[in-house]
Design a protein around this motif. Structure first.
Motif, PDB file in Angstrom:
ATOM      1  N   UNK A 218      -1.272   4.442   3.274  1.00  0.00           N
ATOM      2  CA  UNK A 218      -1.522   3.437   2.239  1.00  0.00           C
ATOM      3  C   UNK A 218      -0.577   2.259   2.435  1.00  0.00           C
ATOM      4  N   UNK A 219      -1.068   1.069   2.192  1.00  0.00           N
ATOM      5  CA  UNK A 219      -0.270  -0.142   2.387  1.00  0.00           C
ATOM      6  C   UNK A 219      -0.020  -0.762   1.024  1.00  0.00           C
ATOM      7  N   UNK A 220       1.253  -1.007   0.728  1.00  0.00           N
ATOM      8  CA  UNK A 220       1.588  -1.643  -0.548  1.00  0.00           C
ATOM      9  C   UNK A 220       2.026  -3.061  -0.214  1.00  0.00           C
TER      10      UNK A 220
ATOM     11  N   UNK B 207      11.875  -1.114  -8.227  1.00  0.00           N
ATOM     12  CA  UNK B 207      11.185  -0.956  -6.944  1.00  0.00           C
ATOM     13  C   UNK B 207       9.739  -0.565  -7.172  1.00  0.00           C
ATOM     14  N   UNK B 208       9.521   0.306  -8.153  1.00  0.00           N
ATOM     15  CA  UNK B 208       8.150   0.721  -8.446  1.00  0.00           C
ATOM     16  C   UNK B 208       7.321  -0.469  -8.922  1.00  0.00           C
ATOM     17  N   UNK B 209       7.948  -1.348  -9.677  1.00  0.00           N
ATOM     18  CA  UNK B 209       7.237  -2.520 -10.178  1.00  0.00           C
ATOM     19  C   UNK B 209       7.117  -3.601  -9.117  1.00  0.00           C
ATOM     20  N   UNK B 210       7.865  -3.450  -8.020  1.00  0.00           N
ATOM     21  CA  UNK B 210       7.837  -4.462  -6.967  1.00  0.00           C
ATOM     22  C   UNK B 210       8.711  -5.660  -7.292  1.00  0.00           C
ATOM     23  N   UNK B 211       9.601  -5.535  -8.252  1.00  0.00           N
ATOM     24  CA  UNK B 211      10.409  -6.686  -8.638  1.00  0.00           C
ATOM     25  C   UNK B 211      11.874  -6.540  -8.259  1.00  0.00           C
TER      26      UNK B 211
ATOM     27  N   UNK C 135      -2.336  -1.924  -3.610  1.00  0.00           N
ATOM     28  CA  UNK C 135      -2.327  -0.831  -2.638  1.00  0.00           C
ATOM     29  C   UNK C 135      -3.668  -0.781  -1.915  1.00  0.00           C
TER      30      UNK C 135
ATOM     31  N   UNK D  13       5.525  -3.893   1.393  1.00  0.00           N
ATOM     32  CA  UNK D  13       6.629  -3.211   0.751  1.00  0.00           C
ATOM     33  C   UNK D  13       6.806  -1.868   1.434  1.00  0.00           C
TER      34      UNK D  13
ATOM     35  N   UNK E 178       4.670   4.020  -0.509  1.00  0.00           N
ATOM     36  CA  UNK E 178       3.351   3.447  -0.259  1.00  0.00           C
ATOM     37  C   UNK E 178       2.307   3.904  -1.240  1.00  0.00           C
ATOM     38  N   UNK E 179       2.451   5.109  -1.743  1.00  0.00           N
ATOM     39  CA  UNK E 179       1.439   5.623  -2.665  1.00  0.00           C
ATOM     40  C   UNK E 179       1.573   4.942  -3.993  1.00  0.00           C
TER      41      UNK E 179
ATOM     42  N   UNK F 228       7.621 -11.986  -6.821  1.00  0.00           N
ATOM     43  CA  UNK F 228       6.579 -11.086  -6.333  1.00  0.00           C
ATOM     44  C   UNK F 228       5.516 -10.863  -7.405  1.00  0.00           C
ATOM     45  N   UNK F 229       4.289 -10.845  -6.965  1.00  0.00           N
ATOM     46  CA  UNK F 229       3.218 -10.534  -7.906  1.00  0.00           C
ATOM     47  C   UNK F 229       3.141  -9.016  -8.060  1.00  0.00           C
TER      48      UNK F 229
ATOM     49  N   UNK G 295       2.106  -5.525  -7.137  1.00  0.00           N
ATOM     50  CA  UNK G 295       1.726  -5.027  -5.812  1.00  0.00           C
ATOM     51  C   UNK G 295       0.294  -4.474  -5.789  1.00  0.00           C
TER      52      UNK G 295
ATOM     53  N   UNK H  10      -5.999   1.231   0.868  1.00  0.00           N
ATOM     54  CA  UNK H  10      -6.137   2.559   1.473  1.00  0.00           C
ATOM     55  C   UNK H  10      -7.134   2.504   2.629  1.00  0.00           C
TER      56      UNK H  10
END
Lengths: 272, 307
Positions: free
Chosen positions: A78-80, B105-109, A98, B302, B306-307, A93-94, A96, A100
């Motif tokens: 998976x790509x984030x 990190x989970x929020x991407x901020x 994901x 990021x 990834x999940x 950053x907006x 994220x 798949x």
């Protein structure tokens, strides 16, 4: 790759219905065969130049002009991905997104540019070329009923969806994970070819799949599939595994080590 | 000579990283700070993912502080009791900081908060220090007397309950300000990948009014305890501690720190503060600038999670 148009052994046993499409019934259908020099590739952490080497041969009694395309795909990851957006003058950053279904590694090696070998539709069906990779952002899509029409697929990214998708490919390309190599397959002798695919440091571990496809006259006429395993070995790999499997022990040990080094250094530099 | 960092999953040039460690170690030993505020941005600049730089810095800062604190304690320049109070706050702050960082990190901020923290804290602290130290230098050049040492401590230091004696520092103050200060610095240590000396040292001088001789050694003690905890928490919760990276930095860092500690004896205190203030200010502005310019590549992959 259940959507491949040709099952792997079509070359040996062509369905009768396809026979008329291959021009001359007098010439037997061409066959492609291929073998990996090493199906289990061990990547050392400090390596330079781990590579997949593949040999193969085209058997065609009619000696029609042949093209060979080798597609190597790593395990799906998976790509984030996030995008910088301007909010109140600041670039942040907006949310994220994901994606798949994207392979962790992708190479399309061929003996000449893919666009010269087959047309857009054929390449797209085979997933040959980085522009033809199929992956999606399932969390951004939902099926709903709009204006009384049921099962409408709505993408929350809207018109930007293509930008996001192409950014995934662009960034993976920049990281050396996706690439097209139009000279990656070389015919070393009549009908005998060799493909060499370099693995970058960031290549994921796991089971890779190599599809070796023979094209004649713009059509895929024979195909072989080989699988290989990429493993990382060495001390660095062991550390990585330890840090992820037993993070607390790893953390305690690292800190104890760091403090001991600090202590030892001060003892070593003590002047009195 | 490239070396592969197993957790960061990038290859870096080993001598370069050792030199970086030595440079930052020198500054760290000279000013009695961890040097994380300088090292973390440099590592990010050299391609180490920001979360790994932040996580691994805790190990590096703990080790380099360890090597200097011993030198200070031999000179009896460490207030153990004050260090313990600060560190208690630091432990609470570090735990909160690691959890906040995880959420970010989970929020991407995480990037945003790291950049903004650098911009705000480093610019403010650097600006204040620069003004103060330049003033002191100018007054001395002109032969003016230094302003009388204000021994009147702020009322709020005395108005608060839970007073405690700190004989080494000749202080009798409430434990609440040092506890809060420790907690705040602990949180920054987890979020910014710094030891927090750049905030702790001025705060101990100007807010707690500790004697200058005690400040550096005591702040190092607090930093060791806080960063040791942060390092273990970052490894345990976020798997972002790269021991190979930390070790490379250490090799250079401990040597640099020893040299720096010796070099510091040759400068006047206000000159040291002025130089440090300039470095702090520059790093803060550099880290914050990225927020104001249109990025060349608007999209960012990021790593991990990834999940």
């Amino acid at each position: 790759m259940a959507d491949l148009p040709l099952p792997p052994h079509v070359a040996e046993a062509p369905p009768a219905a396809e026979a008329p499409q291959v021009r001359a019934p007098e010439a037997p259908k061409p066959i492609i065969s291929a073998a990996l020099t090493d199906a289990n590739i061990q990547v050392k952490s400090n390596f330079r130049g781990a590579r997949i080497v593949l040999y193969g041969a085209v058997f065609d009694a009619a000696a029609r002009p042949s093209d060979v395309v080798v597609l190597v795909r790593g395990p799906e990851q998976p790509v984030r991905i996030t995008r910088k957006i301007q909010v109140a003058g600041l670039w942040i950053n907006s949310r994220p997104v994901v994606f798949r279904g994207a392979p962790g590694f992708y190479r399309a090696a061929s003996n000449r540019p893919l666009a010269d070998i087959a047309n857009f539709g054929t390449l797209r069906r085979l997933g040959a070329g980085i522009d033809h990779l199929t992956f999606a952002a399932p969390a951004e899509q939902r099926v709903e009923t709009r204006y009384g029409v049921r099962d409408v697929v709505v993408n929350q990214l809207g018109a930007d969806y293509y930008d996001w998708k192409s950014a995934v490919v662009r960034l993976k390309e920049a990281a050396g994970l996706y690439r097209e190599d139009e000279h990656g397959v070389r015919f070393v002798d009549r009908g005998l070819f060799r493909a060499e695919i370099a693995l970058p440091a960031g290549a994921p571990t796991g089971v890779y799949r190599a599809d070796i496809i023979l094209f004649q006259n713009g059509k895929p006429v024979a195909q072989r599939t080989r699988t290989l395993t990429v493993q990382k070995v060495g001390a660095e790999r062991a550390l990585y595994v330890l840090a992820h499997d037993r993070p607390w022990s790893y953390g305690l040990a690292s800190m104890a080590f760091a403090l001991a080094v600090g202590w030892a250094a001060s003892a070593a530099f003590r002047r009195d | 000579m490239d070396i592969y960092l197993p957790i960061a999953e990038v290859a870096v040039n080993a001598p370069l990283i050792v030199a970086l460690g030595a440079l930052v170690g020198f500054i760290s030993g000279m000013f009695g700070i961890g040097g994380g505020f300088l090292m973390t941005p440099l590592l990010v600049f050299f391609g180490v993912p920001a979360p790994v730089a932040v996580g691994s810095m805790a190990n590096h800062v703990a080790a380099s502080s360890m090597s200097s604190v011993i030198a200070y304690s031999r000179r009896r320049a460490v207030d153990l009791r004050m260090g313990a109070v600060l560190a208690t706050g630091g432990v609470i702050g570090a735990y909160a900081g690691v959890e906040i960082f995880r959420l970010l990190r989970l929020l991407g901020q995480a990037d945003l908060v790291v950049s903004v923290s650098y911009l705000v804290f480093l610019s403010v602290i650097g600006g204040l220090m620069l003004t103060e130290s330049l003033g002191a230098i100018l007054r001395r050049r002109r032969g003016e007397p230094q302003p009388p040492h204000r021994d009147r401590r702020p009322v709020w230091l005395y108005g608060l309950p839970l007073k405690m004696r700190f004989p080494r520092s000749r202080l009798y103050i409430s434990v609440i300000p040092p506890l809060l200060l420790g907690a705040f610095v602990g949180m920054l240590s987890a979020i910014m990948g710094v030891g927090g000396g750049f905030i702790l040292v001025p705060a101990m001088v100007y807010l707690l009014r500790m004697p200058a001789g005690m400040v550096v050694g005591t702040s190092l003690l607090q930093i060791i305890i806080t960063t040791a905890l942060t390092g273990v928490l970052q490894a345990g919760r976020n798997q972002t501690v790269d021991i190979v990276l930390a070790t490379l930095l250490l090799v250079g860092g401990v040597m640099g720190a020893q040299l720096g500690a010796r070099a510091s004896a040759r400068f006047r205190a206000e000159e040291l503060r002025a130089i440090l203030a300039l470095i702090v200010l520059l790093v803060g502005l550099r880290m914050g600038l990225g927020l104001f310019f249109r990025p060349e590549e608007p999209f960012i992959l990021m790593s991990g999670m990834g999940g």
